[in-house]
Write a protein that holds these residues in place. Structure first.
Motif, short mmCIF file in Angstrom:
data_model
loop_
_atom_site.label_atom_id
_atom_site.label_comp_id
_atom_site.label_asym_id
_atom_site.label_seq_id
_atom_site.Cartn_x
_atom_site.Cartn_y
_atom_site.Cartn_z
N ALA A 1 46.59 48.57 81.34
CA ALA A 1 47.20 49.53 82.28
C ALA A 1 47.33 48.92 83.66
O ALA A 1 48.39 48.99 84.30
CB ALA A 1 46.38 50.82 82.34
N ALA B 1 34.58 47.37 92.33
CA ALA B 1 34.68 48.41 93.36
C ALA B 1 33.35 49.13 93.41
O ALA B 1 32.81 49.53 92.39
CB ALA B 1 35.81 49.37 92.99
N ARG C 1 42.51 42.75 60.57
CA ARG C 1 41.53 43.68 61.16
C ARG C 1 41.25 44.79 60.16
O ARG C 1 42.17 45.33 59.53
CB ARG C 1 42.07 44.28 62.45
CG ARG C 1 41.21 45.44 62.92
CD ARG C 1 41.49 45.85 64.32
NE ARG C 1 41.07 44.81 65.25
CZ ARG C 1 41.03 44.99 66.56
NH1 ARG C 1 41.37 46.14 67.09
NH2 ARG C 1 40.65 44.01 67.35
N ASP D 1 42.87 54.39 79.65
CA ASP D 1 41.60 54.92 79.14
C ASP D 1 40.82 55.68 80.22
O ASP D 1 39.95 56.49 79.89
CB ASP D 1 40.71 53.77 78.64
CG ASP D 1 41.08 53.33 77.23
OD1 ASP D 1 42.15 53.74 76.75
OD2 ASP D 1 40.30 52.57 76.61
N ASP E 1 39.09 43.10 89.30
CA ASP E 1 38.46 43.42 88.02
C ASP E 1 37.07 42.83 87.99
O ASP E 1 36.87 41.69 88.40
CB ASP E 1 39.29 42.89 86.85
CG ASP E 1 38.86 43.56 85.55
OD1 ASP E 1 37.70 43.38 85.14
OD2 ASP E 1 39.68 44.28 84.94
N TYR F 1 39.23 48.58 59.88
CA TYR F 1 38.45 49.68 60.43
C TYR F 1 37.64 50.27 59.30
O TYR F 1 38.20 50.66 58.27
CB TYR F 1 39.36 50.76 61.01
CG TYR F 1 39.96 50.36 62.34
CD1 TYR F 1 39.25 50.57 63.51
CD2 TYR F 1 41.20 49.76 62.41
CE1 TYR F 1 39.79 50.20 64.74
CE2 TYR F 1 41.74 49.39 63.62
CZ TYR F 1 41.02 49.61 64.79
OH TYR F 1 41.55 49.24 65.99
#
Ligand code: FAD
Length: 678
Positions: A19, A138, A301, A372, A38, A303
């Protein structure tokens, strides 16, 4: 005492995940003064999200790097549903083919989040010297509400600090320690693409404990599920926080699943000789349900359900006790009688995510939250990263144009209106979808019904999940007069929806291009003139009259180029793109009015400005069906304004220049009254 340095920026972005990077892209393209921080020492390399849906890929095309995704990623347009029959054999029950496969040049793909971060970072570097400041967290936040309405002021004060984290820390705990990533075979250079090597070690010269105060006009919090920014502005997350516990593994499988299907459907029978471990599959039997996702570099992958909700809520289960071998065994049980094992595992994790959403994504039109940070859900829908990137893409250009002083701040609140509604739809989809992965004990006949139900849900939500429809409502940026349809002159060009893609021929040289690439995300609005068939004299007259308006303006309005403030490297905030429908060989580039072709004294005519919706003998995708799919009459044409993010803002007839100007006047800063909206 040591004095803390203070600096100013227009836009501060906290978090450089998918994002945050999308948001940063717009700052780079629009030349806006920005900082991106970041707390991680490096970008992501392995694991995390991997599913890319149609609209996200269209966005990548408009940003200029979709060809890199195509080169490395894995296309998956079909989903296979496997269930066990009465004799406990696994059979392929159904195949679903994505509808979007026919709607866009870009189909669902799979590629690890780390590569997408690479591509966006490279693109940002092409346009500016904006760099992500890593190992920078931050820490404190102050907000001066008295300055909220003064868009030249800096109401936000954030103290940031450099932090120390080992770059090759193989197990990462998120802030509340609820998730852990594992890279069991170690993260070494051999697993990475060479172009990622430079980012492998943390940035030079970062010593922990260095503080700085940043004053910002706007703050965009893209800082993930445990968002620091969201907590500073007291926006809660609402919804459930528990779900089943799942294991996710990225492995190179050694498996015989499945070489010849004993399928029930005729379509499935025709698929002899495929190996389903390399195809997107959902496998359900009495031992549970797994999701199989083929990926780049021979990876798959999976799950895998690890424990039921009852065990979790009763407190009987500790997630940290889950091991890679437990997940391996669970897959073996579900894929039985087929074999499954692996030697190579790139990454694995055990997670538990609930469906949660923040009631608003905005504070005072100065602080914005994306990804998120404001919505979490299970990753099994493959939408977390897509939605997060699309959030960042949506807020990024709006903040960039307002910060640059060329758009009215009133456009900022459209971010919440447009994206909150979609986040709610996402949670709704996830509730329907992931519920089907969790019922572990099924009788054989139930397994078959479940596969059918899942197929129906996938079909029902497909347009939404692929981003084929966005459902953006009326606002200053979306001029809607006809309810949910487009106006009569362009029935399928619906304000608030994306511009439907078509492949076109360039009038000047006959080369072909998709509109997704033509409508580059460069920060400009695009006046798209669907000029119709200019062999018709009346129609030619209409196009010439529009050309005169663009050349000189009219009584009511100065010409567009002189009317609004420009931004970035461009002379005008409005780019003019013409798409006509005459046969390509029957007209010429110079038949079109000069103002549609544009002239640069240094580089000459802009040949990319006139395009043709005609078929091309050597490229079957360029088939002359654009006008048809847009619902536009091939002789009469239409005209529209496409926003910088390729969503349709306004649609009308070729002579509706006054209405079009009113639409643009609603939010763009006029050149001669630039301080009006401040
Ligand atoms: P993130 O990618 O979480 O990025 C947030 C960034 O903000 C991070 O880089 C973080 O370091 C930074 N940050 C946080 N706080 C601060 C601060 N105070 N100061 C500075 N920086 C800060 N999705 C799927 O679709 N499929 C999956 O299989 C999948 N697996 C996942 C596994 C794990 C362990 C995690 C954590 C997520 C997974 N996701 C998965 C979710 C997917 O990665 C997210 O939906 C997507 O990354 C969201 O992007 P984002 O930019 O909103 O947030």
């Amino acid at each position: 005492e040591h004095k803390i340095p203070v600096s100013k920026t227009d836009v501060l972005i906290v978090g450089a995940g998918p994002a945050g990077l999308m948001t940063a892209y717009w700052m780079a393209r629009c030349g806006v003064r920005a900082r991106v921080i970041d707390k991680r020492p490096t970008k992501v390399f392995l694991g995390k999200a991997d599913g890319l849906r149609m609209r996200t890929l269209e966005i990548f095309d408009s940003m200029g790097f979709q060809h890199r995704v195509m080169q490395e990623g894995h296309v998956a347009v079909e989903a296979n549903f496997w269930v066990s029959d009465k004799k406990n054999n696994l059979v392929r029950e159904a195949i679903m083919t994505s509808k979007a496969a026919n709607k866009s040049p870009h189909h669902s793909m799979l590629l690890t989040q780390g590569r997408l971060e690479r591509f966006i970072l490279d693109t940002i570097r092409q346009y500016s010297d904006l760099e992500v400041e890593r190992s920078t967290s931050a820490e404190t936040f102050e907000y001066d509400e008295a300055l909220e309405d003064d868009h030249n002021a800096y109401p936000i004060t954030v103290k940031v600090q450099t932090v120390s984290t080992e770059a090759d820390d193989l197990t990462e705990k998120t802030t509340n320690g609820s998730e852990a990533e594992h890279m069991p075979s170690g993260l070494d250079k051999s697993k990475l693409s060479p172009d990622d090597w430079n980012d492998f070690s943390p940035q030079d010269g970062i010593l922990p404990g260095k503080t700085e105060i940043i004053k910002a006009r706007y703050l965009i919090g893209c800082d993930g599920a445990h968002s620091w920014t969201r907590k500073q502005v007291n926006i809660p997350m609402e919804g459930s926080s528990t779900d089943h516990i799942w294991g996710v593994i990225d492995v190179v499988p050694i498996s015989n699943f499945r070489s010849y299907p004993e399928s029930r459907t005729i379509q499935a029978m025709t698929d002899k000789g495929v190996a389903d471990i390399r195809r997107l599959s959902i496998v359900t039997n009495t031992a549970g349900t797994i999701l199989v996702i083929p990926r780049e570099r021979r990876l798959v992958r999976l799950y895998v359900p690890v424990q039921t909700i009852e065990a979790v809520t009763s407190g009987r289960f500790d997630r940290s006790t889950v091991t890679l071998d437990m997940i391996r065994m669970s897959v073996q049980n579900i894929l039985c009688p087929y074999t499954f094992d692996f030697e190579i595992c790139d990454w694995w994790t055990v997670y538990q995510v609930g469906q949660r959403i923040a009631p608003t994504f905005i504070k005072g039109n100065r602080v914005f939250l994306a990804g998120d940070a404001v919505h979490t859900h299970s990753p099994k829908a493959g939408l977390g990263m897509n939605m997060s990137m699309q959030d960042g893409f949506n807020i990024g250009w709006k903040v960039a144009l307002v910060a640059a002083g060329v758009a009215n701040p009133l456009i900022l609140s459209t971010y919440n209106d447009e994206r909150h509604r979609l986040a709610e739809m996402l949670l709704d989809f996830d509730r329907h979808w992931s519920g089907h992965f969790t019922n572990n004990t099924l009788a054989p006949e139930e397994a078959s019904t479940k596969a059918e139900k899942m197929r129906r849900i996938a079909e029902l939500f497909e347009d939404f999940a692929d981003g084929a429809r966005s459902f953006y409502g009326a606002s200053p940026l979306v001029w809607k007069t006809e309810g949910e349809a487009g106006p009569p002159c362009a029935l399928s060009l619906i304000p608030g929806e994306r511009f439907p893609a078509a492949k076109l021929r360039k009038q000047a040289d006959g080369n072909v291009q998709w509109t997704t690439r033509l409508m580059e995300s460069d920060g400009r609005f695009r006046l798209v003139i669907l000029a119709g068939d200019i062999r018709d004299p009346t129609q030619r007259g209409r196009v010439e009259s529009l050309g005169r308006f663009l050349q000189d303006g009219n009584k009511a309005s100065a010409k567009l180029e002189d009317r609004y403030l420009p931004t970035g490297p461009f002379d005008s905030l409005i780019d003019v793109l013409t798409i006509h429908s005459s046969p390509w060989r029957s007209v010429e580039y110079f038949d079109f009015p000069e103002s549609l072709r544009s002239f640069d004294p240094r580089t000459g005519w802009v040949y990319d400005s006139i395009w043709c919706d005609d078929s091309c003998s050597w490229d079957r995708e360029c088939d002359g069906t654009g006008y048809g799919q847009w619902g536009v009459d091939r002789v009469h044409g239409a005209m529209l304004i496409v926003r910088p993010d390729q969503y349709i803002g306004w649609v009308g007839e070729l002579d509706a220049v006054d209405e079009m100007t009113r639409y643009l006047d609603g939010f763009l800063m006029a050149k001669n009254e630039s301080n009006n909206c401040r």
